[in-house]
Enzyme design. Structure first.
Site, PDB file in Angstrom:
ATOM      1  N   ARG A   1       0.799  -1.230   0.000  1.00  0.00           N
ATOM      2  CA  ARG A   1       0.000   0.000   0.000  1.00  0.00           C
ATOM      3  C   ARG A   1       0.830   1.277   0.000  1.00  0.00           C
ATOM      4  O   ARG A   1       0.399   2.288  -0.530  1.00  0.00           O
ATOM      5  CB  ARG A   1      -0.931  -0.018   1.217  1.00  0.00           C
ATOM      6  CG  ARG A   1      -1.992  -1.091   1.068  1.00  0.00           C
ATOM      7  CD  ARG A   1      -2.864  -1.201   2.289  1.00  0.00           C
ATOM      8  NE  ARG A   1      -2.111  -1.712   3.425  1.00  0.00           N
ATOM      9  CZ  ARG A   1      -2.589  -1.767   4.665  1.00  0.00           C
ATOM     10  NH1 ARG A   1      -3.792  -1.324   4.921  1.00  0.00           N
ATOM     11  NH2 ARG A   1      -1.854  -2.265   5.638  1.00  0.00           N
TER      12      ARG A   1
ATOM     13  N   LYS B   1       0.919 -18.092   6.997  1.00  0.00           N
ATOM     14  CA  LYS B   1       0.171 -18.234   8.229  1.00  0.00           C
ATOM     15  C   LYS B   1      -0.180 -16.853   8.764  1.00  0.00           C
ATOM     16  O   LYS B   1       0.466 -15.895   8.378  1.00  0.00           O
ATOM     17  CB  LYS B   1       0.961 -19.061   9.227  1.00  0.00           C
ATOM     18  CG  LYS B   1       2.207 -18.358   9.755  1.00  0.00           C
ATOM     19  CD  LYS B   1       2.852 -19.147  10.831  1.00  0.00           C
ATOM     20  CE  LYS B   1       2.076 -19.015  12.129  1.00  0.00           C
ATOM     21  NZ  LYS B   1       2.883 -18.464  13.237  1.00  0.00           N
TER      22      LYS B   1
ATOM     23  N   ASP C   1       4.068 -23.724   5.720  1.00  0.00           N
ATOM     24  CA  ASP C   1       4.443 -23.936   7.122  1.00  0.00           C
ATOM     25  C   ASP C   1       5.955 -24.065   7.087  1.00  0.00           C
ATOM     26  O   ASP C   1       6.489 -25.095   6.682  1.00  0.00           O
ATOM     27  CB  ASP C   1       3.811 -25.219   7.670  1.00  0.00           C
ATOM     28  CG  ASP C   1       4.070 -25.342   9.161  1.00  0.00           C
ATOM     29  OD1 ASP C   1       5.223 -25.139   9.581  1.00  0.00           O
ATOM     30  OD2 ASP C   1       3.120 -25.628   9.905  1.00  0.00           O
ATOM     31  N   HIS C   2       6.643 -23.004   7.493  1.00  0.00           N
ATOM     32  CA  HIS C   2       8.082 -22.988   7.201  1.00  0.00           C
ATOM     33  C   HIS C   2       8.843 -24.077   7.952  1.00  0.00           C
ATOM     34  O   HIS C   2       9.953 -24.427   7.575  1.00  0.00           O
ATOM     35  CB  HIS C   2       8.676 -21.592   7.404  1.00  0.00           C
ATOM     36  CG  HIS C   2       8.923 -21.207   8.824  1.00  0.00           C
ATOM     37  ND1 HIS C   2       7.937 -20.764   9.653  1.00  0.00           N
ATOM     38  CD2 HIS C   2      10.055 -21.186   9.554  1.00  0.00           C
ATOM     39  CE1 HIS C   2       8.461 -20.499  10.840  1.00  0.00           C
ATOM     40  NE2 HIS C   2       9.747 -20.742  10.806  1.00  0.00           N
TER      41      HIS C   2
ATOM     42  N   LYS D   1      12.403 -26.879   6.914  1.00  0.00           N
ATOM     43  CA  LYS D   1      13.683 -27.017   7.638  1.00  0.00           C
ATOM     44  C   LYS D   1      14.302 -28.363   7.280  1.00  0.00           C
ATOM     45  O   LYS D   1      13.616 -29.382   7.231  1.00  0.00           O
ATOM     46  CB  LYS D   1      13.455 -26.899   9.146  1.00  0.00           C
ATOM     47  CG  LYS D   1      13.029 -25.486   9.558  1.00  0.00           C
ATOM     48  CD  LYS D   1      12.959 -25.335  11.051  1.00  0.00           C
ATOM     49  CE  LYS D   1      12.320 -24.018  11.451  1.00  0.00           C
ATOM     50  NZ  LYS D   1      13.183 -22.850  11.412  1.00  0.00           N
TER      51      LYS D   1
ATOM     52  N   GLU E   1      12.144 -20.653  22.629  1.00  0.00           N
ATOM     53  CA  GLU E   1      12.673 -19.422  22.018  1.00  0.00           C
ATOM     54  C   GLU E   1      13.141 -18.498  23.124  1.00  0.00           C
ATOM     55  O   GLU E   1      12.492 -18.404  24.173  1.00  0.00           O
ATOM     56  CB  GLU E   1      11.579 -18.736  21.202  1.00  0.00           C
ATOM     57  CG  GLU E   1      11.219 -19.489  19.948  1.00  0.00           C
ATOM     58  CD  GLU E   1      10.273 -18.685  19.088  1.00  0.00           C
ATOM     59  OE1 GLU E   1      10.758 -17.915  18.250  1.00  0.00           O
ATOM     60  OE2 GLU E   1       9.059 -18.820  19.264  1.00  0.00           O
TER      61      GLU E   1
ATOM     62  N   ASP F   1      -0.225 -19.975  17.657  1.00  0.00           N
ATOM     63  CA  ASP F   1       0.912 -19.453  16.891  1.00  0.00           C
ATOM     64  C   ASP F   1       1.872 -20.573  16.467  1.00  0.00           C
ATOM     65  O   ASP F   1       2.435 -20.526  15.375  1.00  0.00           O
ATOM     66  CB  ASP F   1       1.663 -18.422  17.761  1.00  0.00           C
ATOM     67  CG  ASP F   1       2.839 -17.788  17.037  1.00  0.00           C
ATOM     68  OD1 ASP F   1       2.646 -17.338  15.894  1.00  0.00           O
ATOM     69  OD2 ASP F   1       3.951 -17.751  17.594  1.00  0.00           O
TER      70      ASP F   1
ATOM     71  N   HIS G   1       3.242 -25.572  13.196  1.00  0.00           N
ATOM     72  CA  HIS G   1       4.588 -26.146  13.169  1.00  0.00           C
ATOM     73  C   HIS G   1       4.715 -27.443  13.979  1.00  0.00           C
ATOM     74  O   HIS G   1       5.252 -28.433  13.513  1.00  0.00           O
ATOM     75  CB  HIS G   1       5.607 -25.142  13.720  1.00  0.00           C
ATOM     76  CG  HIS G   1       5.514 -23.776  13.097  1.00  0.00           C
ATOM     77  ND1 HIS G   1       5.233 -23.589  11.766  1.00  0.00           N
ATOM     78  CD2 HIS G   1       5.681 -22.538  13.613  1.00  0.00           C
ATOM     79  CE1 HIS G   1       5.232 -22.285  11.505  1.00  0.00           C
ATOM     80  NE2 HIS G   1       5.489 -21.637  12.606  1.00  0.00           N
TER      81      HIS G   1
ATOM     82  N   LYS H   1       8.004 -18.729  24.784  1.00  0.00           N
ATOM     83  CA  LYS H   1       8.858 -17.551  24.581  1.00  0.00           C
ATOM     84  C   LYS H   1       9.629 -17.277  25.872  1.00  0.00           C
ATOM     85  O   LYS H   1       9.182 -17.652  26.960  1.00  0.00           O
ATOM     86  CB  LYS H   1       7.997 -16.329  24.256  1.00  0.00           C
ATOM     87  CG  LYS H   1       7.095 -16.485  23.039  1.00  0.00           C
ATOM     88  CD  LYS H   1       7.820 -16.182  21.758  1.00  0.00           C
ATOM     89  CE  LYS H   1       6.863 -16.194  20.573  1.00  0.00           C
ATOM     90  NZ  LYS H   1       7.539 -16.324  19.299  1.00  0.00           N
TER      91      LYS H   1
ATOM     92  N   LYS I   1      17.317 -20.758  22.237  1.00  0.00           N
ATOM     93  CA  LYS I   1      16.548 -21.103  21.039  1.00  0.00           C
ATOM     94  C   LYS I   1      16.901 -22.531  20.667  1.00  0.00           C
ATOM     95  O   LYS I   1      18.062 -22.852  20.376  1.00  0.00           O
ATOM     96  CB  LYS I   1      16.936 -20.142  19.925  1.00  0.00           C
ATOM     97  CG  LYS I   1      16.428 -20.544  18.560  1.00  0.00           C
ATOM     98  CD  LYS I   1      15.515 -19.503  17.980  1.00  0.00           C
ATOM     99  CE  LYS I   1      15.001 -19.906  16.602  1.00  0.00           C
ATOM    100  NZ  LYS I   1      13.573 -19.904  16.498  1.00  0.00           N
TER     101      LYS I   1
HETATM  102  C1  BG6 Z   1       6.513 -18.200  13.553  1.00  0.00           C
HETATM  103  C2  BG6 Z   1       5.832 -17.718  14.799  1.00  0.00           C
HETATM  104  O1  BG6 Z   1       5.630 -18.940  12.760  1.00  0.00           O
HETATM  105  O2  BG6 Z   1       7.619 -19.022  13.899  1.00  0.00           O
HETATM  106  C3  BG6 Z   1       6.809 -16.977  15.697  1.00  0.00           C
HETATM  107  O3  BG6 Z   1       4.772 -16.854  14.448  1.00  0.00           O
HETATM  108  C4  BG6 Z   1       8.035 -17.803  15.957  1.00  0.00           C
HETATM  109  O4  BG6 Z   1       6.189 -16.602  16.922  1.00  0.00           O
HETATM  110  C5  BG6 Z   1       8.609 -18.355  14.654  1.00  0.00           C
HETATM  111  O5  BG6 Z   1       8.983 -16.991  16.613  1.00  0.00           O
HETATM  112  C6  BG6 Z   1       9.720 -19.345  14.940  1.00  0.00           C
HETATM  113  O6  BG6 Z   1      10.329 -19.716  13.737  1.00  0.00           O
HETATM  114  P1  BG6 Z   1      11.836 -20.217  13.711  1.00  0.00           P
HETATM  115  O7  BG6 Z   1      12.068 -20.660  12.316  1.00  0.00           O
HETATM  116  O8  BG6 Z   1      12.671 -19.049  14.109  1.00  0.00           O
HETATM  117  O9  BG6 Z   1      11.923 -21.310  14.720  1.00  0.00           O
END
Ligand code: BG6
Length: 510
Positions: free
Chosen positions: A58, A165, A194-195, A199, A233, A253, A258, A359, A364
């Site tokens: 936008r 998502k 869904d990333h 991985k 995380e 989330d 995931h 969180k 991590k």
């Molecule tokens: C996202 C969530 O889908 O995945 C986030 O919305 C999260 O809250 C993130 O931090 C984590 O992804 P990765 O790849 O850093 O583990």
């Protein structure tokens, strides 16, 4: 006799040139993930020549301003650094398209731009629409694409859509979005991202299970005692994230997408083939077989939710969840959740799958651990050391990707004493090069038309059915279930430890 070789099932078609249109192109995802992924694909020679990128958003911006912003971020975040020559090879193919998401004229102009690319700049007529805007615009974008006729592929070409998502916020909204998506694009052209599925270690789960003869015979309730999936995380609500997160929470989330995707890869039956539907048919059966925690009592027994209070993470003082920017000071949104999941199938009957995600935990790390039953104690139980724990197969999804197997060994010496030891495989040492980022693989798959690593409609809806029961129990106005607390920088609330102690188990130390 071995099966005849089916090339179509093991190798994807060659990715063809296309134009990628990213909706919400001024956002973080485009700058931090999508464009660096395209850059690294170009660097590795994987990006088909002639791919064009159009950022649709936008704000007013010129092509030059858009490119400069992307380049600045790529320099900071690209996993391989930034090479000016590679950047110069893709930058001229990046354009900016200013429009409101609801403005029909913006889509008519987009159609004209796409046609011009095909006519004058060697575009091949293939289109990949990537919806990465705020979720409230998903419907509008899809509807406008349809009204402009952009959902229809030209003769001999393809038109696909990737939807980011969150895919809905509950079953009803996901079903509604699915209807809009499927009225616009065919299911086979729809890629729900869904990333976590991109991985490297998640992809390796199927290979580990089905390309090694030693695991599958043991992969069931006779030999496995419990499975744990942890996703911790060490971040909170930085960068204004609280606004989104406080409406979502850890369960929606992370778990709905995931973590349940990882769980389904661990628990699924061997697929009949490696086609997208072959794999997804088996994954969805797992999600459908998860016992529903559908009363407040069952939720209280099997699910723990919690929020962090102020503490210190990685040596830095951090505020409590309710003190975070854009979070309601009386928020009842969980920043941590731990669950016991039971999968009612022949294979998994009686085996608890524990998931925990949160969180502001100490570090991590995402890890799946498969805990095997202990051997009968007849031989070694009389030793002073006893048998120290059972075998554990730990699959490290990130960081330090790898797989380790804990075994029991004799301590060298003249007496018989036992101690656990670890066999360890690390991607970085075995393969000597870093794994690609999830978005690289997933973008390339979508360009190549391979939907295996994307969630299908029924998977998403089944996952929401499971999640909705829990959310409903939490929020029942008459008697909302308690919210536990944990100090930021610790491994979660005591209640989550108790959840496992009830079964005689403990969380694995990461
Ligand atoms: C996202 C969530 O889908 O995945 C986030 O919305 C999260 O809250 C993130 O931090 C984590 O992804 P990765 O790849 O850093 O583990």
């Amino acid at each position: 006799m071995s099966n005849p070789f089916r090339e179509d099932l093991v190798s994807r078609t060659r990715p063809e040139a296309c134009t990628v249109v990213i909706f919400g192109a001024t956002g973080d995802l485009t700058h931090r993930k999508l464009v660096p992924a395209l850059y690294n694909l170009a660097l590795d020679g994987e990006l088909p020549p002639g791919v064009k990128i159009i950022g649709f958003a936008r704000r007013e911006k010129t092509d030059a301003e858009f490119r400069a912003g992307l380049e600045e971020l790529n320099r900071k975040v690209s996993r391989t650094g930034h090479d000016d020559a590679v950047w110069s090879s893709i930058a001229p193919n990046i354009h900016y398209h200013q429009s409101e998401f609801t403005d029909a004229d913006g889509y008519a102009r987009l159609a004209a731009t796409l046609d011009a690319i095909d006519r004058d700049r060697g575009g091949k007529g293939n289109r990949l629409f990537y919806i990465a805007s705020a979720p409230e615009f998903f419907d509008d974008i899809l509807t406008q694409l349809k009204d402009a006729g952009l959902n229809e592929a030209k003769e001999g070409c393809w038109a696909r859509v990737i939807v980011e998502k969150p895919f809905g916020t509950d079953l009803a909204t996901a079903q509604r979005l699915n209807r809009v998506v499927n009225q616009t694009f065919k299911e086979k052209d729809t890629y729900r991202i869904d990333h976590y599925l991109g991985k490297e270690t998640a992809q390796n789960l199927m290979v580990l299970r089905f390309a090694n003869a030693i695991f599958e015979p043991l992969w069931n309730s006779r030999y496995i005692e419990q499975v744990q999936i942890t996703c911790s995380e060490n971040l909170g609500m930085e960068g204004g994230r609280g606004g989104y997160y406080d409406k979502s929470g850890a369960l929606r989330d992370m778990v709905q997408n995931h973590l349940l995707q990882l769980l389904s890869l661990v628990a699924m039956e061997p697929p009949t083939d490696l086609s997208a539907d072959g794999v997804r048919d088996e994954k969805v059966k797992v999600i459908r077989s998860m016992r529903k925690w559908d009363t407040p009592e069952k939720v209280a027994q099997n699910v723990v939710r919690a929020q962090y209070t102020k503490g210190s993470v990685s040596g830095k003082s951090v505020p409590g969840y309710r003190e975070e920017d854009r979070v309601d000071p009386e928020s009842m949104t969980e920043s941590y959740v731990a669950l016991r999941i039971m999968i009612d199938t022949w294979r998994w009957s009686g085996v608890p799958f524990y998931i925990r995600v949160g969180k502001q935990l100490p570090k991590k790390a995402t890890e799946i651990s498969v805990h095997f039953k202990s051997p009968p104690g007849v031989l070694f139980n009389a030793l002073p050391t006893g048998v120290p724990g059972g075998n554990v197969l730990a699959i490290r999804i990130q960081p330090d990707e790898g797989i380790s197997l804990r075994m029991v060994s004799k301590i060298p010496g003249t007496s018989l004493r036992l101690e656990p030891v670890k066999m360890d495989f690390q991607y970085s040492t075995s393969f000597g090069k870093p794994s690609p980022e999830a978005y690289e693989r997933l973008l390339l798959d979508a360009i190549a038309g391979d939907a295996t690593l994307f969630a299908r409609r029924d998977e998403v809806e089944e996952a929401w059915k499971f999640i909705d029961c829990i959310e409903q129990a939490w929020h029942q106005a008459a008697s909302p279930l308690p919210m536990a607390e944990y100090v930021a920088g610790t491994w979660g609330p005591k209640e989550a430890d108790d959840l496992l102690h009830e079964d005689g188990n403990t969380w694995r130390r990461l």
